[in-house]
Design a protein around this motif. Structure first.
Motif, PDB file in Angstrom:
ATOM      1  N   GLU A 121     -26.869  18.511  -7.133  1.00  9.71           N
ATOM      2  CA  GLU A 121     -26.041  19.002  -6.035  1.00  9.71           C
ATOM      3  C   GLU A 121     -24.587  18.569  -6.172  1.00  9.71           C
ATOM      4  O   GLU A 121     -23.708  19.142  -5.538  1.00  9.71           O
ATOM      5  N   VAL A 122     -24.330  17.535  -6.978  1.00  6.76           N
ATOM      6  CA  VAL A 122     -22.977  17.007  -7.156  1.00  6.76           C
ATOM      7  C   VAL A 122     -22.356  17.620  -8.404  1.00  6.76           C
ATOM      8  O   VAL A 122     -22.963  17.639  -9.478  1.00  6.76           O
ATOM      9  N   ASP A 123     -21.131  18.121  -8.269  1.00  5.97           N
ATOM     10  CA  ASP A 123     -20.421  18.715  -9.397  1.00  5.97           C
ATOM     11  C   ASP A 123     -19.465  17.730 -10.061  1.00  5.97           C
ATOM     12  O   ASP A 123     -19.277  17.766 -11.280  1.00  5.97           O
ATOM     13  N   LEU A 124     -18.853  16.886  -9.244  1.00  6.75           N
ATOM     14  CA  LEU A 124     -17.924  15.871  -9.732  1.00  6.75           C
ATOM     15  C   LEU A 124     -18.165  14.578  -8.964  1.00  6.75           C
ATOM     16  O   LEU A 124     -18.678  14.589  -7.838  1.00  6.75           O
ATOM     17  N   ALA A 125     -17.731  13.468  -9.570  1.00  8.90           N
ATOM     18  CA  ALA A 125     -17.676  12.197  -8.862  1.00  8.90           C
ATOM     19  C   ALA A 125     -16.321  11.567  -9.163  1.00  8.90           C
ATOM     20  O   ALA A 125     -15.750  11.778 -10.236  1.00  8.90           O
ATOM     21  N   SER A 126     -15.803  10.818  -8.200  1.00 13.26           N
ATOM     22  CA  SER A 126     -14.512  10.168  -8.392  1.00 13.26           C
ATOM     23  C   SER A 126     -14.469   8.900  -7.552  1.00 13.26           C
ATOM     24  O   SER A 126     -15.417   8.584  -6.825  1.00 13.26           O
ATOM     25  N   LEU A 127     -13.352   8.175  -7.652  1.00 15.72           N
ATOM     26  CA  LEU A 127     -13.228   6.861  -7.022  1.00 15.72           C
ATOM     27  C   LEU A 127     -12.236   6.885  -5.864  1.00 15.72           C
ATOM     28  O   LEU A 127     -11.265   7.653  -5.872  1.00 15.72           O
ATOM     29  N   MET A 128     -12.480   6.033  -4.884  1.00 13.07           N
ATOM     30  CA  MET A 128     -11.532   5.820  -3.789  1.00 13.07           C
ATOM     31  C   MET A 128     -11.553   4.353  -3.412  1.00 13.07           C
ATOM     32  O   MET A 128     -12.573   3.662  -3.584  1.00 13.07           O
ATOM     33  N   THR A 129     -10.430   3.886  -2.905  1.00 19.50           N
ATOM     34  CA  THR A 129     -10.339   2.486  -2.506  1.00 19.50           C
ATOM     35  C   THR A 129      -9.762   2.385  -1.101  1.00 19.50           C
ATOM     36  O   THR A 129      -8.875   3.169  -0.735  1.00 19.50           O
ATOM     37  N   PRO A 130     -10.271   1.458  -0.266  1.00 20.32           N
ATOM     38  CA  PRO A 130      -9.745   1.329   1.099  1.00 20.32           C
ATOM     39  C   PRO A 130      -8.284   0.896   1.090  1.00 20.32           C
ATOM     40  O   PRO A 130      -7.877   0.064   0.275  1.00 20.32           O
ATOM     41  N   ILE A 131      -7.493   1.470   1.977  1.00 16.78           N
ATOM     42  CA  ILE A 131      -6.106   1.030   2.167  1.00 16.78           C
ATOM     43  C   ILE A 131      -5.855   0.842   3.658  1.00 16.78           C
ATOM     44  O   ILE A 131      -6.312   1.628   4.486  1.00 16.78           O
ATOM     45  N   ASP A 132      -5.123  -0.236   3.971  1.00 17.69           N
ATOM     46  CA  ASP A 132      -4.865  -0.579   5.364  1.00 17.69           C
ATOM     47  C   ASP A 132      -3.378  -0.699   5.685  1.00 17.69           C
ATOM     48  O   ASP A 132      -2.977  -0.545   6.838  1.00 17.69           O
ATOM     49  N   GLU A 133      -2.542  -0.959   4.652  1.00  9.60           N
ATOM     50  CA  GLU A 133      -1.109  -1.110   4.896  1.00  9.60           C
ATOM     51  C   GLU A 133      -0.495   0.254   5.186  1.00  9.60           C
ATOM     52  O   GLU A 133      -0.636   1.184   4.387  1.00  9.60           O
ATOM     53  N   TRP A 134       0.196   0.360   6.315  1.00 10.64           N
ATOM     54  CA  TRP A 134       0.714   1.662   6.731  1.00 10.64           C
ATOM     55  C   TRP A 134       1.717   2.215   5.735  1.00 10.64           C
ATOM     56  O   TRP A 134       1.807   3.432   5.533  1.00 10.64           O
ATOM     57  N   GLU A 135       2.462   1.356   5.081  1.00 14.00           N
ATOM     58  CA  GLU A 135       3.427   1.805   4.084  1.00 14.00           C
ATOM     59  C   GLU A 135       2.718   2.538   2.944  1.00 14.00           C
ATOM     60  O   GLU A 135       3.203   3.566   2.455  1.00 14.00           O
ATOM     61  N   ARG A 136       1.574   2.027   2.521  1.00 16.04           N
ATOM     62  CA  ARG A 136       0.806   2.689   1.453  1.00 16.04           C
ATOM     63  C   ARG A 136       0.167   3.979   1.951  1.00 16.04           C
ATOM     64  O   ARG A 136       0.090   4.962   1.216  1.00 16.04           O
ATOM     65  N   ILE A 137      -0.277   3.972   3.192  1.00 13.55           N
ATOM     66  CA  ILE A 137      -0.901   5.172   3.756  1.00 13.55           C
ATOM     67  C   ILE A 137       0.102   6.306   3.854  1.00 13.55           C
ATOM     68  O   ILE A 137      -0.214   7.472   3.574  1.00 13.55           O
ATOM     69  N   GLU A 138       1.336   6.004   4.217  1.00 12.82           N
ATOM     70  CA  GLU A 138       2.370   7.037   4.387  1.00 12.82           C
ATOM     71  C   GLU A 138       2.988   7.491   3.070  1.00 12.82           C
ATOM     72  O   GLU A 138       3.593   8.567   3.014  1.00 12.82           O
ATOM     73  N   ASN A 139       2.838   6.708   2.013  1.00 11.95           N
ATOM     74  CA  ASN A 139       3.481   7.017   0.736  1.00 11.95           C
ATOM     75  C   ASN A 139       2.840   8.263   0.112  1.00 11.95           C
ATOM     76  O   ASN A 139       1.649   8.269  -0.200  1.00 11.95           O
ATOM     77  N   PRO A 140       3.607   9.339  -0.092  1.00 10.28           N
ATOM     78  CA  PRO A 140       3.029  10.572  -0.647  1.00 10.28           C
ATOM     79  C   PRO A 140       2.571  10.435  -2.095  1.00 10.28           C
ATOM     80  O   PRO A 140       1.833  11.288  -2.593  1.00 10.28           O
ATOM     81  N   ASN A 141       3.000   9.379  -2.773  1.00 11.30           N
ATOM     82  CA  ASN A 141       2.518   9.134  -4.136  1.00 11.30           C
ATOM     83  C   ASN A 141       1.090   8.599  -4.149  1.00 11.30           C
ATOM     84  O   ASN A 141       0.427   8.610  -5.195  1.00 11.30           O
ATOM     85  N   ASN A 142       0.635   8.102  -2.997  1.00 12.02           N
ATOM     86  CA  ASN A 142      -0.744   7.646  -2.858  1.00 12.02           C
ATOM     87  C   ASN A 142      -1.557   8.783  -2.242  1.00 12.02           C
ATOM     88  O   ASN A 142      -1.392   9.106  -1.064  1.00 12.02           O
ATOM     89  N   VAL A 143      -2.422   9.378  -3.041  1.00  9.81           N
ATOM     90  CA  VAL A 143      -3.217  10.515  -2.554  1.00  9.81           C
ATOM     91  C   VAL A 143      -4.362   9.988  -1.697  1.00  9.81           C
ATOM     92  O   VAL A 143      -5.115   9.115  -2.103  1.00  9.81           O
TER      93      VAL A 143
END
Length: 244
Positions: A121-143
């Protein structure tokens, strides 16, 4: 199930030209990455896919495997798809060429997604990491990526998603880490689909898969890795290597 790793390796780089051919402890960055990937012992085969004769020769001259790209490509998926077209494989893992300190646990976790996916049922798998700093959350370079309750991706964006209209509802934000594992057929299909508005707007190739109804399983990790995008990153990598 045959599992291979492909390391896409472009010679050109806007921020750090020829970064993959820089010296890192007596070996090039790309050779460090290749050898580290082989040393995980997770794959039936490992090779570099490159547009550069310098990179190709560096890998092959030291006993490694590499293939030359025939065409110019707009995305990593396109380059990898061309490379694996005639190769026998079920699962293809994309390892970033500028991350010489390959994390075995992350790669093993991506492979495990498909080992457990008995119904395919899965076509792809990828990674994600938790982020909490608002500066990192708002940064458009961080998808950013939002997922459902089974950690299947709903959407990726350079914008803040979800939008925090209510701030105290316990939302965890996640940053996408661009290491992919593909079913080979999904990867080859990618090259036949035209780029549509979402991908064109965000400049995120993973949106092409979502627009075509493909399922991307996200795996949580706290190991982001050390990517070499600048000369400062290279200095940091040399310091890390010296302390290993």
């Amino acid at each position: 199930m045959k599992i291979i790793a492909v390391i896409p390796a472009r010679y050109a780089s806007t921020r750090f030209p020829a970064k993959l051919m820089q010296d890192l402890g007596g070996k090039t960055v790309i050779r460090r990455t290749y050898e580290a990937t082989v040393d995980t012992n997770l794959f039936d085969d490992v090779f570099v896919a490159t547009d550069s004769e310098l990179i190709y020769n560096d890998i092959v001259a030291h006993g490694g495997k590499a293939v030359m790209s025939i065409k110019l490509h707009e995305s990593g998926s396109d380059r990898i798809a061309e490379a694996v077209q005639e190769i026998d494989a079920d699962i293809v893992i994309n390892v970033q060429g500028d991350e010489p300190f390959v994390n075995k646990e992350n790669l093993a976790n991506l492979i495990e997604v498909f080992q457990k996916d008995l119904n395919k049922e899965v076509d792809l798998a990828s990674l994600m990491t938790p982020i909490d700093e608002w500066e990192r959350i708002e940064n458009p370079n961080n998808v950013k990526v939002v997922v459902d309750q089974n950690n299947t991706a709903l959407y990726f964006s350079r914008s803040v998603i979800p939008f925090p209209r209510e701030k105290n509802v316990g939302v965890q934000y996640y940053q996408h880490i661009g290491v992919y594992a593909f079913r080979k057929e999904a990867l080859l299909q990618f090259t036949t689909w035209p780029m549509k508005a979402l991908e064109a707007s965000e400049k995120l190739e993973q949106l092409r898969y979502l627009e075509q109804g493909k399922r991307i399983k996200m795996v949580v990790t706290k190991h982001v890795g050390v990517g070499i995008d600048t000369e400062e990153d290279l200095i940091q990598a040399r310091a890390i290597l010296a302390n290993l």
